[in-house]
Design an enzyme around this catalytic site. Structure first.
Site, PDB file in Angstrom:
ATOM      1  N   GLY A   1     -62.759 -48.828  78.861  1.00  0.00           N
ATOM      2  CA  GLY A   1     -63.683 -49.827  78.351  1.00  0.00           C
ATOM      3  C   GLY A   1     -65.136 -49.456  78.569  1.00  0.00           C
ATOM      4  O   GLY A   1     -65.473 -48.467  79.221  1.00  0.00           O
ATOM      5  N   GLU A   2     -66.003 -50.306  78.002  1.00  0.00           N
ATOM      6  CA  GLU A   2     -67.446 -50.063  78.071  1.00  0.00           C
ATOM      7  C   GLU A   2     -68.062 -50.809  79.255  1.00  0.00           C
ATOM      8  O   GLU A   2     -67.355 -51.316  80.128  1.00  0.00           O
ATOM      9  CB  GLU A   2     -68.088 -50.502  76.744  1.00  0.00           C
ATOM     10  CG  GLU A   2     -67.891 -49.501  75.598  1.00  0.00           C
ATOM     11  CD  GLU A   2     -68.640 -48.207  75.819  1.00  0.00           C
ATOM     12  OE1 GLU A   2     -69.601 -48.187  76.604  1.00  0.00           O
ATOM     13  OE2 GLU A   2     -68.271 -47.192  75.204  1.00  0.00           O
ATOM     14  N   VAL A   3     -69.380 -50.899  79.253  1.00  0.00           N
ATOM     15  CA  VAL A   3     -70.110 -51.502  80.366  1.00  0.00           C
ATOM     16  C   VAL A   3     -69.817 -53.000  80.455  1.00  0.00           C
ATOM     17  O   VAL A   3     -69.631 -53.680  79.442  1.00  0.00           O
ATOM     18  CB  VAL A   3     -71.629 -51.253  80.203  1.00  0.00           C
ATOM     19  CG1 VAL A   3     -72.154 -51.933  78.944  1.00  0.00           C
ATOM     20  CG2 VAL A   3     -72.408 -51.736  81.416  1.00  0.00           C
TER      21      VAL A   3
ATOM     22  N   CYS B   1     -69.572 -55.003  77.049  1.00  0.00           N
ATOM     23  CA  CYS B   1     -68.408 -54.360  76.416  1.00  0.00           C
ATOM     24  C   CYS B   1     -68.801 -53.584  75.157  1.00  0.00           C
ATOM     25  O   CYS B   1     -67.932 -53.267  74.335  1.00  0.00           O
ATOM     26  CB  CYS B   1     -67.323 -55.385  76.092  1.00  0.00           C
ATOM     27  SG  CYS B   1     -66.758 -56.299  77.546  1.00  0.00           S
TER      28      CYS B   1
ATOM     29  N   ARG C   1     -61.930 -46.990  85.196  1.00  0.00           N
ATOM     30  CA  ARG C   1     -61.258 -47.857  84.222  1.00  0.00           C
ATOM     31  C   ARG C   1     -61.629 -47.492  82.788  1.00  0.00           C
ATOM     32  O   ARG C   1     -62.601 -46.774  82.529  1.00  0.00           O
ATOM     33  CB  ARG C   1     -61.638 -49.322  84.478  1.00  0.00           C
ATOM     34  CG  ARG C   1     -63.117 -49.610  84.257  1.00  0.00           C
ATOM     35  CD  ARG C   1     -63.426 -51.094  84.179  1.00  0.00           C
ATOM     36  NE  ARG C   1     -64.854 -51.345  84.096  1.00  0.00           N
ATOM     37  CZ  ARG C   1     -65.581 -51.239  82.995  1.00  0.00           C
ATOM     38  NH1 ARG C   1     -65.007 -50.859  81.857  1.00  0.00           N
ATOM     39  NH2 ARG C   1     -66.879 -51.492  83.003  1.00  0.00           N
TER      40      ARG C   1
ATOM     41  N   GLY D   1     -58.526 -54.100  86.318  1.00  0.00           N
ATOM     42  CA  GLY D   1     -57.761 -55.211  85.768  1.00  0.00           C
ATOM     43  C   GLY D   1     -58.527 -56.200  84.923  1.00  0.00           C
ATOM     44  O   GLY D   1     -59.057 -55.853  83.878  1.00  0.00           O
ATOM     45  N   LEU D   2     -58.629 -57.455  85.413  1.00  0.00           N
ATOM     46  CA  LEU D   2     -59.067 -58.577  84.595  1.00  0.00           C
ATOM     47  C   LEU D   2     -60.203 -59.332  85.284  1.00  0.00           C
ATOM     48  O   LEU D   2     -60.148 -59.579  86.486  1.00  0.00           O
ATOM     49  CB  LEU D   2     -57.876 -59.525  84.370  1.00  0.00           C
ATOM     50  CG  LEU D   2     -58.144 -60.896  83.750  1.00  0.00           C
ATOM     51  CD1 LEU D   2     -58.564 -60.749  82.281  1.00  0.00           C
ATOM     52  CD2 LEU D   2     -56.898 -61.778  83.856  1.00  0.00           C
ATOM     53  N   ALA D   3     -61.230 -59.710  84.509  1.00  0.00           N
ATOM     54  CA  ALA D   3     -62.329 -60.538  85.016  1.00  0.00           C
ATOM     55  C   ALA D   3     -62.468 -61.756  84.114  1.00  0.00           C
ATOM     56  O   ALA D   3     -62.643 -61.620  82.897  1.00  0.00           O
ATOM     57  CB  ALA D   3     -63.633 -59.746  85.054  1.00  0.00           C
TER      58      ALA D   3
END
Length: 353
Positions: free
Chosen positions: A194-196, A297, A192, A278-280
């Site tokens: 984005g960051e951690v 993030c 994915r 996706g989304l959390a």
């Protein structure tokens, strides 16, 4: 012996002299308009022939380019004829399969493999889209195939720290090569963006496996930026349904926010316009775990929140809220049902189990 050698050298000198004379005559003929030594053509005729050759090559190149363009247009027309109109389809087949595991704590590797399996089904379905015999209503058939392998996986994860494909380890507060024994989290690097980030029980995770296609309408057009904004909208609708105030987006940052705290994270990937990850949404989870081991993030100067925490914060700021709103129950199970409604509304689909 010696006389033969001298004679051989004399003949060699004469041969070279004749060759040099021939070269001088050729250069002289090319310099002016005298006849060519080899073909009796003038210098101007040589130039004209060369110009014609170059022109033929240019025309040939243009013709080839035009042929390629025409072939591309023909393939496009055939593709449209085979796959239907380029406009959005609308009908009864706008369904997405719901895999509801929201009441279970699923290991990250298991959820990851589920995504990959659904992704492969989507990629394989593209062949069916172009090779099937339609029969009956062509638009209905196309729409059915376009939505046939769309899925939404909803679950909670065991404690895990994930890094995106391009994430830096600078946002980890431990040595990734030698993590502490009492860390309590698995660590995975995935595809994915984005960051951690952190996944843990009490957080609702949505993995849409969707084929983004213009024919599916504006909510599912092939635009990852627009797709991520739609995921953020799902999170904002869920938070709003619980009474969270001032839900918003932050300029230049992804995710969903409320009163300056980030309560939902977005990180996606797509292959041939098929989405995964996706989304959390943080519903009611231990927020200490977000900052204890990582810089969430990669944003160190912002607060991490959850829907439960945002509601508690609102009560402290505004004691005039009505009692029913203050006592509203927050749980992952309730949030999952509201996330289903929000997903259907934002993406204009129907979820089927």
């Amino acid at each position: 012996g010696a006389e033969e050698t001298l004679e051989r050298r004399r003949r060699e000198r004469e041969r070279r002299a004749r060759a040099e004379e021939g070269t001088r005559r050729v250069m002289a003929s090319l310099a002016g308009c005298a006849p060519c030594f080899f073909c009796a053509s003038s210098h101007r005729e040589h130039q004209e022939r060369e110009r014609r050759r170059k022109r033929r090559r240019r025309l040939c190149g243009k013709r080839c380019a035009k042929k390629k363009e025409m072939k591309a247009k023909t393939r496009s027309r055939k593709s449209q004829a085979t796959m239907g109109n380029s406009g959005p389809l609308s009908g009864s087949n706008r369904t997405v399969k719901l895999i509801d595991l929201s009441d279970k704590i699923v290991p990250y590797q298991t959820g990851w493999q589920m995504q990959k399996d659904m992704l492969q089904k989507q990629l394989d379905a593209e062949t069916a889209l172009t090779t099937s015999n339609y029969g009956g209503n062509e638009d209905d058939h196309i729409e059915k195939i376009l939505f046939e392998h769309d899925a939404l996986i909803v679950l909670q994860h065991e404690k895990v720290i994930t890094l995106g494909a391009g994430s830096t380890t600078d946002n980890l507060k431990f040595n990734i090569d030698e993590p502490p024994k009492d860390l309590g989290f698995e660590v995975h690097r995935c595809e994915r963006g984005g960051e951690v980030t952190v996944h843990l029980p009490g957080q609702l995770v949505l993995y849409p496996i969707l084929k983004l296609d213009q024919r599916k309408g504006a909510s599912l057009k092939p635009d990852l930026h627009e797709y991520m904004r739609n995921l953020e909208e799902v999170a904002l609708l869920v938070a709003s349904s619980f009474g969270v105030e001032k839900g918003h987006r932050e300029d230049g940052l992804t995710g969903a926010w409320a009163n300056g705290a980030k309560f939902a994270q977005v990180g996606v990937r797509a292959r041939r316009w098929v989405t995964y990850h996706g989304l959390a949404i943080n519903i009611d989870c231990d927020l200490v775990d977000f900052t204890k081991h990582v810089v969430p993030c990669g944003i160190g100067d912002r607060q991490v929140g959850s829907i439960q925490e945002r509601l508690l914060s609102q009560r402290q700021r505004n004691s005039q809220k009505d009692e029913s709103r203050r006592q509203q129950k927050v749980s992952v199970e309730i949030a999952a049902d509201r996330a289903f409604d929000a997903f259907e509304k934002v993406f204009d689909v129907s979820l089927v189990r």
